[in-house]
Every structure is written in structure tokens, then in C-alpha cells.
Design a protein around this motif. Structure first.
Motif, PDB file in Angstrom:
ATOM      1  N   PRO A 193      -0.624   6.107 -57.558  1.00 59.23           N
ATOM      2  CA  PRO A 193      -1.438   5.106 -58.253  1.00 59.23           C
ATOM      3  C   PRO A 193      -2.582   4.532 -57.403  1.00 59.23           C
ATOM      4  CG  PRO A 193       0.626   4.133 -57.514  1.00 59.23           C
ATOM      5  CD  PRO A 193       0.692   5.584 -57.142  1.00 59.23           C
ATOM      6  N   ALA A 250      -5.343   2.937 -50.441  1.00 58.27           N
ATOM      7  CA  ALA A 250      -4.544   1.738 -50.140  1.00 58.27           C
ATOM      8  C   ALA A 250      -3.901   1.796 -48.762  1.00 58.27           C
ATOM      9  CB  ALA A 250      -3.474   1.537 -51.196  1.00 58.27           C
ATOM     10  N   ALA A 286      -1.991   4.018 -45.338  1.00 64.10           N
ATOM     11  CA  ALA A 286      -0.936   5.006 -45.112  1.00 64.10           C
ATOM     12  C   ALA A 286       0.110   4.846 -46.209  1.00 64.10           C
ATOM     13  CB  ALA A 286      -0.311   4.762 -43.744  1.00 64.10           C
ATOM     14  N   ILE A 309       3.336   3.871 -47.205  1.00 59.84           N
ATOM     15  CA  ILE A 309       4.353   3.054 -46.527  1.00 59.84           C
ATOM     16  C   ILE A 309       5.753   3.650 -46.729  1.00 59.84           C
ATOM     17  CG2 ILE A 309       5.303   0.699 -46.358  1.00 59.84           C
ATOM     18  CD1 ILE A 309       2.578  -0.272 -47.523  1.00 59.84           C
ATOM     19  N   SER A 310       5.933   4.373 -47.849  1.00 57.53           N
ATOM     20  CA  SER A 310       7.272   4.930 -48.090  1.00 57.53           C
ATOM     21  C   SER A 310       7.596   6.061 -47.108  1.00 57.53           C
ATOM     22  CB  SER A 310       7.398   5.422 -49.532  1.00 57.53           C
ATOM     23  OG  SER A 310       6.543   6.521 -49.729  1.00 57.53           O
ATOM     24  N   LEU A 355      -2.566  11.176 -39.419  1.00 55.94           N
ATOM     25  CA  LEU A 355      -3.814  10.527 -39.833  1.00 55.94           C
ATOM     26  C   LEU A 355      -4.863  10.478 -38.712  1.00 55.94           C
ATOM     27  CD1 LEU A 355      -5.227   9.272 -42.228  1.00 55.94           C
ATOM     28  CD2 LEU A 355      -4.201   7.067 -41.636  1.00 55.94           C
ATOM     29  N   ALA A 403      -9.920  -1.097 -53.488  1.00 54.22           N
ATOM     30  CA  ALA A 403      -9.376  -1.533 -52.201  1.00 54.22           C
ATOM     31  C   ALA A 403      -9.462  -0.432 -51.155  1.00 54.22           C
ATOM     32  CB  ALA A 403      -7.922  -1.959 -52.385  1.00 54.22           C
ATOM     33  N   GLY A 408      -5.042   2.277 -43.394  1.00 55.78           N
ATOM     34  CA  GLY A 408      -5.527   3.627 -43.124  1.00 55.78           C
ATOM     35  C   GLY A 408      -6.711   3.993 -44.009  1.00 55.78           C
ATOM     36  N   GLU A 411      -2.226  -4.351 -41.866  1.00 54.62           N
ATOM     37  CA  GLU A 411      -1.010  -3.858 -41.199  1.00 54.62           C
ATOM     38  C   GLU A 411      -0.166  -4.973 -40.598  1.00 54.62           C
ATOM     39  OE1 GLU A 411      -4.004  -2.518 -40.975  1.00 54.62           O
ATOM     40  OE2 GLU A 411      -3.909  -0.329 -41.006  1.00 54.62           O
ATOM     41  N   LEU A 466       2.777  -6.126 -42.374  1.00 55.20           N
ATOM     42  CA  LEU A 466       3.943  -5.239 -42.395  1.00 55.20           C
ATOM     43  C   LEU A 466       4.581  -5.183 -41.007  1.00 55.20           C
ATOM     44  CD1 LEU A 466       2.382  -2.321 -44.479  1.00 55.20           C
ATOM     45  CD2 LEU A 466       4.046  -3.993 -45.289  1.00 55.20           C
ATOM     46  N   ILE A 479       0.296  -2.940 -36.430  1.00 54.74           N
ATOM     47  CA  ILE A 479      -1.141  -3.074 -36.183  1.00 54.74           C
ATOM     48  C   ILE A 479      -1.772  -1.800 -36.740  1.00 54.74           C
ATOM     49  CG2 ILE A 479      -0.856  -4.492 -34.111  1.00 54.74           C
ATOM     50  CD1 ILE A 479      -1.525  -1.926 -32.459  1.00 54.74           C
ATOM     51  N   GLY A 487      -3.005   1.768 -37.001  1.00 50.50           N
ATOM     52  CA  GLY A 487      -2.481   2.854 -36.171  1.00 50.50           C
ATOM     53  C   GLY A 487      -3.321   4.112 -36.210  1.00 50.50           C
ATOM     54  N   ALA A 488      -4.482   4.050 -36.849  1.00 49.53           N
ATOM     55  CA  ALA A 488      -5.338   5.237 -36.907  1.00 49.53           C
ATOM     56  C   ALA A 488      -6.764   4.873 -36.495  1.00 49.53           C
ATOM     57  CB  ALA A 488      -5.304   5.858 -38.301  1.00 49.53           C
ATOM     58  N   PHE A 515       7.888  -5.563 -49.068  1.00 50.27           N
ATOM     59  CA  PHE A 515       6.727  -5.023 -49.793  1.00 50.27           C
ATOM     60  C   PHE A 515       7.190  -4.295 -51.053  1.00 50.27           C
ATOM     61  CE2 PHE A 515       3.843  -1.519 -50.792  1.00 50.27           C
ATOM     62  CZ  PHE A 515       2.616  -2.169 -50.869  1.00 50.27           C
ATOM     63  N   ARG A 545       7.407  -5.440 -55.400  1.00 49.27           N
ATOM     64  CA  ARG A 545       6.805  -4.644 -56.476  1.00 49.27           C
ATOM     65  C   ARG A 545       7.847  -4.200 -57.489  1.00 49.27           C
ATOM     66  NH1 ARG A 545       3.786  -5.373 -52.546  1.00 49.27           N
ATOM     67  NH2 ARG A 545       1.539  -5.460 -52.896  1.00 49.27           N
TER      68      ARG A 545
HETATM   69  N1  3HC Z   1       1.992   3.097 -49.626  1.00 48.89           N
HETATM   70  C1  3HC Z   1       2.863   3.462 -50.593  1.00 48.89           C
HETATM   71  N2  3HC Z   1       2.869   2.913 -51.834  1.00 48.89           N
HETATM   72  C2  3HC Z   1       1.945   1.984 -52.087  1.00 48.89           C
HETATM   73  C3  3HC Z   1       1.001   1.566 -51.135  1.00 48.89           C
HETATM   74  C4  3HC Z   1       1.039   2.166 -49.853  1.00 48.89           C
HETATM   75  N3  3HC Z   1       0.168   1.863 -48.900  1.00 48.89           N
HETATM   76  N4  3HC Z   1       0.215   0.623 -51.692  1.00 48.89           N
HETATM   77  C5  3HC Z   1       0.649   0.446 -52.950  1.00 48.89           C
HETATM   78  N5  3HC Z   1       1.685   1.281 -53.201  1.00 48.89           N
HETATM   79  C6  3HC Z   1       2.409   1.449 -54.470  1.00 48.89           C
HETATM   80  C7  3HC Z   1       3.227   0.210 -54.810  1.00 48.89           C
HETATM   81  O1  3HC Z   1       4.509   0.273 -54.220  1.00 48.89           O
HETATM   82  C8  3HC Z   1       3.281   0.301 -56.311  1.00 48.89           C
HETATM   83  O2  3HC Z   1       4.257   1.256 -56.620  1.00 48.89           O
HETATM   84  P1  3HC Z   1       5.119   1.104 -57.973  1.00 48.89           P
HETATM   85  O3  3HC Z   1       4.143   1.076 -59.099  1.00 48.89           O
HETATM   86  O4  3HC Z   1       5.994   2.287 -57.932  1.00 48.89           O
HETATM   87  O5  3HC Z   1       5.863  -0.194 -57.826  1.00 48.89           O
HETATM   88  C9  3HC Z   1       1.930   0.905 -56.685  1.00 48.89           C
HETATM   89  O6  3HC Z   1       1.453   1.535 -55.489  1.00 48.89           O
HETATM   90  C10 3HC Z   1       0.910  -0.100 -57.128  1.00 48.89           C
HETATM   91  O7  3HC Z   1       0.849  -1.131 -56.163  1.00 48.89           O
HETATM   92  P2  3HC Z   1       0.630  -2.652 -56.584  1.00 48.89           P
HETATM   93  O8  3HC Z   1       1.611  -3.017 -57.631  1.00 48.89           O
HETATM   94  O9  3HC Z   1       0.613  -3.448 -55.329  1.00 48.89           O
HETATM   95  O10 3HC Z   1      -0.813  -2.546 -57.250  1.00 48.89           O
HETATM   96  P3  3HC Z   1      -1.995  -3.584 -57.249  1.00 48.89           P
HETATM   97  O11 3HC Z   1      -3.067  -2.975 -58.067  1.00 48.89           O
HETATM   98  O12 3HC Z   1      -1.491  -4.947 -57.579  1.00 48.89           O
HETATM   99  O13 3HC Z   1      -2.508  -3.668 -55.732  1.00 48.89           O
HETATM  100  C11 3HC Z   1      -3.184  -2.795 -53.595  1.00 48.89           C
HETATM  101  C12 3HC Z   1      -3.094  -2.559 -55.114  1.00 48.89           C
HETATM  102  C13 3HC Z   1      -4.122  -3.971 -53.319  1.00 48.89           C
HETATM  103  C14 3HC Z   1      -3.711  -1.545 -52.963  1.00 48.89           C
HETATM  104  C15 3HC Z   1      -1.787  -3.150 -53.065  1.00 48.89           C
HETATM  105  O14 3HC Z   1      -0.886  -2.165 -53.516  1.00 48.89           O
HETATM  106  C16 3HC Z   1      -1.654  -3.207 -51.569  1.00 48.89           C
HETATM  107  O15 3HC Z   1      -1.991  -4.203 -50.970  1.00 48.89           O
HETATM  108  N6  3HC Z   1      -1.112  -2.129 -50.965  1.00 48.89           N
HETATM  109  C17 3HC Z   1      -0.716  -2.083 -49.591  1.00 48.89           C
HETATM  110  C18 3HC Z   1      -1.867  -2.046 -48.650  1.00 48.89           C
HETATM  111  C19 3HC Z   1      -1.377  -1.919 -47.252  1.00 48.89           C
HETATM  112  O16 3HC Z   1      -0.584  -2.676 -46.747  1.00 48.89           O
HETATM  113  N7  3HC Z   1      -1.931  -0.923 -46.543  1.00 48.89           N
HETATM  114  C20 3HC Z   1      -1.643  -0.710 -45.172  1.00 48.89           C
HETATM  115  C21 3HC Z   1      -0.582   0.308 -45.034  1.00 48.89           C
HETATM  116  S1  3HC Z   1      -0.112   0.559 -43.347  1.00 48.89           S
HETATM  117  C22 3HC Z   1      -1.318   1.574 -42.744  1.00 48.89           C
HETATM  118  O17 3HC Z   1      -2.246   1.928 -43.434  1.00 48.89           O
HETATM  119  C23 3HC Z   1      -1.131   2.021 -41.336  1.00 48.89           C
HETATM  120  C24 3HC Z   1      -2.322   2.703 -40.780  1.00 48.89           C
HETATM  121  O18 3HC Z   1      -3.054   1.839 -39.958  1.00 48.89           O
HETATM  122  C25 3HC Z   1      -1.929   3.912 -39.976  1.00 48.89           C
END
Ligand code: 3HC
Length: 693
Positions: A21, A60, A62, A64-65, A76, A97, A101, A124, A127, A130, A132-133, A271, A275
Motif C-alpha cells: 500500500p 514509506a 524500509a 518494517i516487517s 538498501l 510521503a 529509507g 526512524e 522506531l 536511526i 540506516g541507509a 507500530f 494499525r
Molecule cells: N513498512 C512496512 N509496512 C508499512 C510501512 C513500512 N515502512 N509503512 C506503512 N506500512 C503499512 C502499515 O502497516 C499498513 O498496513 P495494513 O494496512 O496492513 O495495516 C499500511 O502500510 C498503511 O499504513 P498506514 O495505515 O499507516 O497508512 P497511512 O496512509 O495512514 O500512513 C504513512 C502512511 C505516513 C506512510 C505511514 O504508514 C507511516 O508513517 N509509515 C512508516 C514510516 C516509517 O516509519 N518509515 C521508516 C521505516 S525505518 C527505515 O526506513 C530505515 C531506513 O533508514 C533503513
């Protein structure tokens, strides 16, 4: 299925990410993106590449799952290296958004265009991590560490406009984002092949370092229990002190260490749990909410006034109803005073205050609820009172209006039975102060219509709450478990612990307040009255109330509050009273370690949580965790009571409960069958599948 589609616009290759999504960077997407960049990079007919995205997010972050599972290549940082070192310009077309990552992908590109509604951030930290990429290395080089560090420390995203101001994007467009990115790519092509800017110092000047170090010192002093703030400081400092590639390696090592930390694991659990609550077992996701254009709240006390404010804050007109003019005047004055406080603090403009107050219409008599799409009753917590109100509402409210009770404990079907429309009656349990607290328990009695529940959920979100559907049962989820902790507090005091020791164990765990300070704040008389009504007693708590020590409002409770102090001091008289109670009960007092106090407070809550799950009052362990996090100040990095229990191991909790049950003879402390079953199989609550609420 491919997660990246490649198209051509002349000599520009357009790679559109499509991984619903929210385009999280799972393994398949990383692999597809790496392949597309390599292919387009080596295709002589391609002059530049645009990375665009389909759907509501650019990327959105990395996936997270995947965290906590064995990592699978390509990683990445390697994909981003391929983008950055591509000999052709790569431009990010950011819509929606760009987080974590996702923003790091954009940072590795040679140009960035954002749509006006885009949000960009590195969340990050929320969660327990910090970036990570490369975020900690590329963002400071691009916009300076003094601006990059606060962004990463708060984790809050910035708007496209702000991103432009910061120099994070090259351009913001209200028009076609891909067309704008293609235009930028063509400009970059005309200017020759992009340089790999990562080697240079960018904005990392001596002055920037100085400003960053000042912010870092401040952050280090506030970082509390979370190790990631310190890791962030170290990573950003590496941007100044180390060559780019070594800085990246430092960041990655810190990121991997944090990923394995139980605190990050807990936050990731939260997180997903937050949801998951949107999915109500047994209710089809296609059921639509009823429209809510107007609300009514019955009872203008602290709770009713706070609920009315929630509507006004969300821009929904609301009628606040009392029985008499004097009562409604008092209620409105209280609401006005709370808004005034926000204006004085500077968190609300006088104009907004006026707008919100104008949305609340004071009224006398239930007749004023006739045009409301939802009526929330926040009257006195007594079944007779509630039944009378709902009986009257049945003849007043318009057909299809939701009729909700803000009861904290009472049986919702009994309230619904006062009407001829049980399909429209449910519980909406707000927490005090209602205009502040995020939690909203939505009580789903048998017989209520699915779309009534869906409406309450959608409304809860609109009011800025975290709505959790719970089953009907005394105290629902949160208060029922709180009661288990209150009983445990009383037992500990009688057995030998003192109020400040009990509270210190809980604040040491991460709560802002212990149970004794909390009772003093809420008013000890509330529990006392409720015990009396149910023919129950608690020797210490009762004796404190009999002495008239109701808590902060009387200047003393479990603690002393001289001259209106907000923080309590030890009270020798209370401690003597407690010792006397122990003596009367023939208990030889002994001392308790903080760890023992903690397990005696929390294990019974987990036990009650297990019963709540067995009875279907909560659908999932994660729902209970979300309730405790948002309504009772459970520290997020501990993941909630059920997640915490899993980290301890259910076998250990069963053994401790058995010992406590044997010691006290209290049957409520015997491990719940579900707890025993899971422990016997070596499983945790996380292994449970959803049941019906
Ligand atoms: N990984 C896996 N699943 C994710 C995800 C992610 N990063 N972001 C959102 N999802 C999933 C949610 O679990 C949800 O799943 P579901 O429908 O099965 O319950 C679905 O996507 C929709 O998410 P929302 O209900 O939160 O949708 P919104 O439209 O309200 O919000 C969003 C969208 C603003 C993108 C919000 O989902 C969000 O803030 N996501 C997380 C962002 C985040 O924390 N990113 C950093 C990840 S860590 C990282 O990137 C490390 C890197 O530095 C290496």
C-alpha cells in the motif's frame, strides 16, 4: 509481479515504483529498483532517470516487517550507492510521503522535485532506530547538520514548502510531478553528467559543527532511556570526522545494533499494533460509516466538557446539554477557561479559540439532542441515571443517530435495553482529560450494528483519538486491568512496601507516575465510593479515605502536598497508618526490591489481560497494548503489558503468579488458563491469532 515499471519519455527513463500500500522498500522492490537503475544506467539511449511512484506515498521507508528477519540482498545502502554513482542524472519525483529509507532514496538521487502536498522525514527515531541507509551522512551534507540533526532527532516530517526552504528539494510543484522531474532531469543532462557529490563536505562547515555540537549536548542531556539519540549524535558527528564511506559504515553498524535492541522491537510491535486496531474482527472492511455532521454531549461536567471540546477541535458542531442553566453555565465557563489556558500558553490563537467556542452550543434539556447524528452521554456513573437518559433519548434522537455512553464500567446492553434501538447504542469510553488523552475504548455490545461501530471508529480518528474496539464487560479492558494493579498495590502496602517504594518501582520502569501518586491525582474517594458500592474493601486505601485524605485536592493522600504542591512528599502519618493496618492483619512487614514490586504489580495485570483475551473482550494482545500505551502512560519502548510479558517469558510469569497465589490465597492470582496453555507450549501472546471482540 514487478514492483517497478519502466517507461520512456524520449531519452528519459521513468521508473515508477508500485508496491502497495505505501511502497515500502521490501526485498522485491530493492531488487527491482537496483536492476532498473543498472539497466537504464548502461543503456546508451537513456540520458537520465526519474524515480517516481504510484499510490499515496512516494516510499514509506524500509519494510518494517522485514526487520528482525535475516536480511536478504540487495541491501538498501547498496541500491542507493548504485543510484548515487550512476553516470546519468537520477531525479526523484516525490509525491505523498517520503519517509525513512524513502527519503534516503531521494537523497541519493542527483535532484529532487516534490509535489506541494508531499511530506518528507526521517522518522526512524520513533522506531528506536536511526536512519540506516545514509540519511545521517547525506542529509547533513545537503542542508547542514544544524538543520538535519533536529529533523532526525524529532522524526517529524516536514512539508514540501519547508523542504524547499531547507534546501532538501530543488523544486516544489503544484502541477504534474513527473513532468517537473523530467524537466529537472533534462536540465541536469544539459549541464553534463552529475558529480558524485557525496565525497565533498557540502554544508559541513566549522560553524555548522559548532551549532550541531550545541544541539547534541542538549539532546544527550534529555535522551533518557533511549540509546538511539546517542547513536544519532555519533553518526552525525561521523559526517564531520570521517570520510563519506566510513561515515556510512559507522551509521550502518549503529543502525544494526539498534535494530537488535529490545526497545526498538517493542516500538515496532507498537507500530503494527496501532494499525491492526483498525481491523475489527467480524466486520467487513467494506462497511461504510454513517455521516456525522452534528453531535450532542449530555452532561457538562469535566468529562462532558472535554468531549465537547474534542468535537469543536475537530470542527464538528456540538450541543452541550445540561439539566439546568446554572450547570451549563458552569460547564461552558470551564471549557472557556481551558481554551484560555491554551491561548495564554501560546498553543492556540485567540481566533481559533473563538472559532472553537462558537462550535459549542450550550443547551438545557435533552430535546436539544434532536438534530444530532451522535449523542454521547457523559452523565453521572449510575445505571438508573443512564437508563433514564437513554429511555428519553429514544423518543428524541433522530432515526439512525448513534447513541453512545461514556461509561467507564457499566453494562452497555443494560443501557441499550432502555431504548428500542439497540443497533444504535454503544459505549464510547473517553479518558480524562478527554480533550487531551488519546485513548478511546469503543464498547461493542451484542446487538449493535456493524456500521455503528465503524462510524464510532471513523469518528474517533477524526477526533484525533486512538479508537480501540472492546467487548462489553466490567471496566472493559483498561480499567479492568488497572483494577488488578490497584489491588496489587494494596497487597504490597499491607505486606511491607511503602507508597514511595511502590511508585519508584513503576517510574523506574518508565511510567511517568506510580499508582499511589496517580490515585492522589485522580482523587482517592473515587475508588473508595466504587468499592463501597460493590461491597468491597481495601484496608489501607479505605483508612486513608476515612481520614479525609482524598489526594491532591485535599493536600494529602498517600503523599503530602503542602501549599498546593504537584509532587507528593512522604507522609509519616500515612506510613504509620499502613504499619498499623499490617499489624491488625497479623502481617509481619518485610522489604521488597524494586524488581519484586514491579512483578507483583504487573504480573496480575498480564493475568487479567489473558482473561480478557479468553473472554473475547479484547480481540488481540496488541489491542491491549495500544490501550495501555495511549490511556495509561505505559512506556512505548516497553511495548505494552502483553508484549512485555512475552519479553519476560510466560513460563516465568506463570511461576511467579502461582507463588503469589499460594502466598496470599487470592484465587484471582492463579494463572489464567490461556496463560498456562501458552506457557506450557513455550509460546507468547504474539503467537495468538485474532479472535472476535
Ligand atoms: N513498512 C512496512 N509496512 C508499512 C510501512 C513500512 N515502512 N509503512 C506503512 N506500512 C503499512 C502499515 O502497516 C499498513 O498496513 P495494513 O494496512 O496492513 O495495516 C499500511 O502500510 C498503511 O499504513 P498506514 O495505515 O499507516 O497508512 P497511512 O496512509 O495512514 O500512513 C504513512 C502512511 C505516513 C506512510 C505511514 O504508514 C507511516 O508513517 N509509515 C512508516 C514510516 C516509517 O516509519 N518509515 C521508516 C521505516 S525505518 C527505515 O526506513 C530505515 C531506513 O533508514 C533503513
Amino acid at each position: 509481479m514487478e514492483t517497478v515499471r519502466l517507461a520512456r519519455l524520449g531519452e528519459i527513463a521513468i521508473a515508477t515504483i508500485d508496491n502497495p500500500p505505501v511502497n515500502a522498500l521490501g526485498q522485491a522492490l530493492r531488487a527491482d529498483l537496483a536492476r532498473v537503475i543498472t539497466d537504464a544506467g548502461s543503456d546508451p539511449s537513456v540520458a537520465a532517470i526519474v524515480i517516481a511512484a504510484a499510490g499515496r506515498a512516494f516510499i514509506a521507508g524500509a519494510d518494517i516487517s522485514e526487520f528482525g528477519k535475516p536480511p536478504v540482498a540487495p541491501f538498501l545502502p547498496d541500491v542507493l550507492d548504485a543510484i548515487e554513482t550512476c553516470t546519468k542524472p537520477v531525479v526523484a519525483a516525490i509525491q505523498g510521503a517520503a519517509l525513512g529509507g524513502g527519503l534516503e532514496v531521494a537523497l541519493a538521487c542527483h535532484g529532487r522535485v516534490a509535489s506541494a502536498s508531499a511530506m518528507l522525514g526521517l522518522p526512524e527515531i520513533k522506531l528506536g532506530l536511526i536512519p540506516g541507509a545514509g540519511g545521517t551522512q547525506r542529509l547533513p551534507r545537503l542542508i547542514g547538520a544544524a538543520k538535519a540533526f533536529p529533523m532526525m532527532l524529532s522524526g517529524e516530517p516536514v512539508s514540501a514548502g519547508k523542504a524547499l526552504e531547507l534546501g532538501l528539494v530543488d523544486e516544489v510543484t503544484g502541477g504534474d510531478i513527473v513532468a517537473a522531474a523530467v524537466a529537472l532531469a533534462q536540465t541536469l543532462v544539459a549541464g553534463g553528467a552529475p558529480e558524485d557529490g557525496s565525497d565533498g563536505p557540502g554544508r559541513l562547515t566549522a560553524a555548522d559543527r559548532e551549532a550541531f555540537e550545541a544541539l547534541a549536548t542538549e539532546a544527550a542531556n534529555k535522551s533518557g532511556d533511549m540509546p538511539n539519540a546517542m547513536a544519532l549524535i555519533e553518526a552525525v558527528r561521523a559526517a564531520f570526522t570521517l570520510p563519506f564511506t566510513e561515515g556510512l559504515a559507522t551509521e550502518r553498524a549503529l543502525f544494526m545494533t539498534l535494530l537488535a535492541d529490545p526497545r526498538s522491537k517493542a516500538l515496532r510491535h507498537v507500530f503494527f499494533a496501532e494499525r491492526e486496531i483498525a481491523r475489527v474482527p467480524g466486520i467487513d472492511g467494506a462497511v461504510k460509516p454513517r455521516p456525522i455532521a452534528k453531535a450532542a454531549v449530555i452532561g457538562a461536567g469535566t468529562m462532558g466538557g472535554g468531549i465537547a471540546m474534542c468535537f469543536a477541535n475537530a470542527g464538528i458542531p456540538v450541543t452541550l446539554i445540561e439539566q439546568e442553566q446554572a450547570q451549563i453555565d458552569n460547564g461552558m465557563n470551564r471549557v472557556a477557561a481551558i481554551y484560555e489556558m491554551s491561548v495564554t500558553r501560546g498553543s492556540l490563537t485567540p481566533q481559533k479559540r473563538n472559532e472553537r467556542l462558537a462550535l459549542i452550543t450550550p443547551a438545557v434539556g435533552l430535546g436539544a439532542a434532536a438534530d444530532a447524528d451522535i449523542v454521547i452521554e457523559a452523565a453521572f456513573e449510575e445505571m438508573g441515571v443512564k437508563q433514564q437518559i437513554f429511555g428519553a433519548l429514544d423518543g428524541i434522537a433522530k432515526p439512525g443517530a448513534l447513541l453512545a455512553s461514556n461509561t467507564s464500567y457499566l453494562d452497555v446492553p443494560t443501557i441499550a435495553a432502555a431504548t428500542k434501538r439497540p443497533q444504535d447504542v454503544l459505549g464510547m469510553h473517553f479518558f480524562s482529560p478527554a480533550n487531551v488523552m488519546k485513548l478511546l475504548e469503543i464498547v461493542r455490545p451484542d446487538g449493535v450494528a456493524d456500521d455503528a461501530i465503524v462510524t464510532a471508529m471513523a469518528l474517533g480518528r477524526k477526533l484525533g483519538k486512538v479508537p480501540v474496539v472492546v467487548g462489553n464487560g466490567f471496566g472493559f479492558v483498561g480499567n479492568r486491568m488497572l483494577e488488578a494493579r490497584t489491588r496489587a498495590t494494596e497487597r504490597l502496602l499491607v505486606a511491607g512496601a511503602l507508597p514511595h517504594e511502590v511508585d519508584a518501582a513503576l517510574t523506574g520502569f518508565g511510567f511517568k507516575m506510580g499508582p499511589c501518586a496517580m490515585a492522589d491525582l485522580a482523587g482517592n474517594d473515587i475508588g473508595w465510593r466504587s468499592r463501597k458500592a460493590r461491597g468491597q474493601s481495601a484496608a489501607v486505601a479505605d483508612a486513608i479515605c476515612e481520614a479525609g485524605w482524598f489526594g491532591q485536592k485535599t493536600g494529602r493522600g498517600y503523599f503530602l502536598y503542602p501549599d498546593g504542591a504537584r509532587t507528593g512528599q512522604r507522609d509519616p502519618e500515612v506510613e504509620a497508618l499502613i504499619a498499623r493496618v499490617s499489624q491488625e492483619k497479623g502481617v509481619t512487614r518485610r522489604s521488597f526490591s524494586a524488581d519484586e514490586i514491579l512483578s507483583r504489580l504487573l504480573d496480575p495485570m498480564v493475568n487479567e489481560g489473558a482473561r480478557i483475551l479468553e473472554e473475547g473482550i479484547a480481540a488481540r494482545p496488541g489491542d491491549i497494548d495500544v490501550i495501555w500505551l495511549n490511556g495509561y502512560n505505559w512506556p512505548a519502548w516497553r511495548g505494552g503489558p502483553m508484549h512485555w510479558a512475552d519479553t519476560i517469558g510466560l513460563g516465568a510469569i506463570v511461576a511467579r503468579l502461582e507463588a503469589q497465589a499460594a502466598e496470599t490465597g487470592d484465587k484471582a492470582l492463579e494463572p489464567a488458563p490461556l496463560l498456562r496453555r501458552l506457557a506450557a507450549k513455550g509460546k507468547g501472546f504474539a503467537d495468538l491469532k485474532a479472535t472476535t471482540a
